[in-house]
Each structure stands twice: as structure tokens, then as C-alpha cells.
Scaffold this motif. Structure first.
Motif: not given
Length: 371
Positions: A20-27, A96-100
Motif C-alpha cells: 500500500k502506498k500513501g499514509y494512514s491516520i488512525t485515531g 496515530d492520534f489519541k484525541v482529547y
């Protein structure tokens, strides 16, 4: 055996091509209601945020797959109905995001070399700001109690040392990371904090071509070129603007043996406080060839206040203004971001000094006139 090795090689190539090319965001957004939209934006060539993709929060999580980036860039995560944002760097890694929810800007971001360096830099700035604010609190305490000038002077030296160390930290970060996009952000901070243009230029030239081609790097280069044009030793760019009566006045026609370009405004208290000193110097040296051209950054709907301030402060020299506040084209031409700001020119219109006040200003005017 050869056929077996060829088969392994073929499978390996196919596997690589299928990566897989590109980037991913997980939260992780467990404290935010399901269904809320998460938006990802990236700065365009005009440094304006442009939405790239979005996804809904489901079961307290979100995932967004984004196209491969050829250049890292400053990116922004927003969440529907929540104030603030999360700044991060786009790069071809899983981020990776840990959202507050109650403090979106303090959310945790991990993943990728650029983001690791970026958030390390932000931690440095937070610690610096904490130390500076602590020193200033101590200064306020002294001012309301003992007014001990020696202690205040020591605090001033401490703050100066902190800022010097910060500038050293920034230079080292850029020198050690010429291929990293974060270096552009650090150089932009240095330029905004008043670092020498030549020094910032030298560090900028050390960056890789890929980094220089990013929108923020190009914007920085444009600003550095503008600042170079108004550095000491450069010929002051000519300009024309209307005086209070609407007559167009140019810099070139206002030149004397020594000329002061004085950026000010009726609403600027430090400017108004300095005006009596400028008036005194003008009255003392005007007959010897000292001229001033005032450039006001007043607002369009406050022309009357500009005119009244000229009268009240007895500013008898030429005054011009486009009445465009901080969007004034002359201020932008000269890179003025704070006032009062002053440029001292010799008889040839070359900038010989900047931002002198009080006795220093008078001493420089006297020195130039006596040459």
C-alpha cells in the motif's frame, strides 16, 4: 534451483508492488460521540488549509487512508463541533492520534520521523515558554514588593540566556536535519523572532531541494528576500502614498542628508510615547539636513484619529498612510510586523540603521550629519 530462485524473486517483486502506498491516520476518540466527522486538511501553495479527506468516528475510533505524499507538509486535524485542532506533519507512515475532546490541541500524535521531530520541537518550545513565564512572574512580584533593580536585571539576563540557548537549539536542529520538513518550520520561527537574515538564509540554503520545494519553504524564501531588501546596507525601496490631504508623497522626494522612515499609528501607545523624542531630534537637526517621512498604520475608518494624533503630537514632517492597518503595502514591503519601527537612511537612500530609540537615535543622526 535457478527456476525456484526466480520464482521467489518474482513473488517478492509482486509483493513489493502490492504494498500500500500513501499514509494512514488512525485515531482513538473514545470520549467523542460516534458519527462526528474527522477532517484532514493540508496547506496549499497559498498557505491556506484545504480539506483532503474525512471519516466518521465509529466505536470510538476513526481511520483515514490518504494518498502518497511526495513532500511532507503541515497538516491539520479538525473534529466536527469541537473547538481547536491538532497540527501534524503529513508523511508516508501510519500516524496515530489519541484525541482529547476538552483540549484538542494537546492530543497525542505518534508515528513517522517528521512527527517525532516536530513534537519534540514543540515540547522544547513549551518548556522554554514555561521558564520565561516563570521569570516574568518573579519580575512582577519584585515590582509589587521590593522593586529591587539588581534582581530585575538578573532576571532579564536569565531570560536573555534562555532565548540565546533557544536560538542555538534551533540552529543545531536545522543543521542536523537538512532533509526534514520540520527544519523549515524552525527557520520560520527564527525569522519571526528576529534572527539575522543572513544567518537564516545560510541555514535555508543548507536544506535539501525537496524541502525547499514545499509551500512553507517557498513562502519563507519570499519573506527572506523581502527582508534582505530592507536590511542595513540595502537601498531603501521607494514608495508613494497619500498624505492627509490626499496628495501623493514619495520616499525619494522626501530624502534629506539623513532620512528617518517612521512607522507608527495613532492607536500605538509606544509610538505616541516615543513621538516627543522624535520631535525634539527633528527640531534640533532638520536645518542641518535631517528629514522624516512618517508612515501610519491606522485603519481606514479612523483617518480622523490619525490626523488628530499628528496635530496633538506636533508631527510637522511629511506623513502618509494607505489606512490599511497591518495590510499596508509599505509595511509589507519593509517587513514591518511591529511598531514603532524605524529605518535610517543616508543621503543616497541606503539603510544605515534600524529601530533606534532615544539617545541612540540622536547619536546616530548626529554622527551621519557630521560626516
Amino acid at each position: 534451483m535457478k527456476q525456484f530462485l526466480s520464482l521467489i524473486l518474482l513473488v517478492s517483486i509482486i509483493a513489493c508492488n502490492n504494498e500500500k502506498k500513501g499514509y494512514s491516520i488512525t485515531g482513538d476518540a473514545t470520549n467523542i460521540e460516534d458519527g462526528k466527522m474527522v477532517y484532514i486538511s493540508e496547506l496549499d501553495s497559498n498557505l491556506q488549509p484545504v480539506k483532503k479527506d474525512s471519516a466518521a468516528i465509529k466505536d470510538g475510533n476513526f481511520t483515514i487512508d490518504l494518498p502518497e505524499v511526495t513532500q511532507s507538509n503541515l497538516s491539520i486535524l479538525n473534529i466536527e463541533g469541537i473547538n481547536g485542532n491538532v497540527i501534524f506533519i503529513s508523511e508516508n507512515e501510519t500516524i496515530d492520534f489519541k484525541v482529547y475532546k476538552d483540549s484538542l490541541q494537546t492530543s497525542e500524535v505518534t508515528g513517522g520521523k517528521e512527527n517525532k521531530l516536530f513534537f519534540s520541537y514543540l515540547d522544547h518550545l513549551k518548556e522554554l515558554n514555561k521558564k520565561v513565564m516563570n521569570l516574568r512572574m518573579k519580575g512582577r512580584e519584585i515590582m509589587t514588593t521590593s522593586r529591587d533593580t539588581a534582581k530585575l536585571a538578573d532576571l532579564g539576563k536569565e531570560e536573555g540566556a534562555l532565548k540565546d540557548n533557544d536560538m542555538t537549539f534551533k540552529k543545531q536542529l536545522v543543521q542536523e536535519n537538512p532533509n526534514m520538513f520540520v527544519s523549515v518550520l524552525v527557520l520560520t520561527d527564527m525569522a519571526n523572532l528576529g534572527a539575522q537574515v543572513g544567518e537564516v538564509n545560510e541555514l535555508y540554503e543548507s536544506l535539501s531541494n525537496d524541502v525547499k520545494n514545499t509551500p512553507i519553504a517557498k513562502s519563507l524564501k519570499e519573506n527572506l528576500d523581502k527582508r534582505n531588501a530592507v536590511e542595513v546596507g540595502s537601498k531603501a525601496p521607494d514608495f508613494t502614498a497619500p498624505n492627509p490631504e490626499g496628495k501623493e508623497i514619495s520616499l525619494n522626494e522626501s530624502l534629506g542628508k539623513v532620512t528617518l522612515i517612521d512607522f507608527w499609528a495613532a492607536w500605538c501607545k509606544p509610538c505616541r510615547a516615543e513621538n516627543p523624542n522624535v520631535v525634539r531630534i527633528y527640531e534640533k537637526y532638520h536645518d542641518k539636513g535631517f528629514n522624516i517621512l512618517g508612515v501610519s498604520l491606522d485603519r481606514e475608518n479612523q483617518k480622523d484619529k490619525w490626523i488628530q494624533a499628528i496635530a496633538d503630537d506636533k508631527l510637522t514632517w511629511n506623513q502618509v498612510s494607505n489606512l490599511k492597518f497591518w495590510q499596508d503595502p509599505i509595511a509589507q514591503l519593509y517587513g514591518v510586523r511591529a511598531i514603532p519601527a524605524q529605518f535610517i537612511l543616508d543621503e543616497n537612500g541606503v539603510i544605515v540603521a534600524r529601530n533606534l530609540r532615544g539617545d541612540e537615535l540622536e547619536a546616530k543622526i548626529k554622527e551621519l550629519l557630521e560626516k
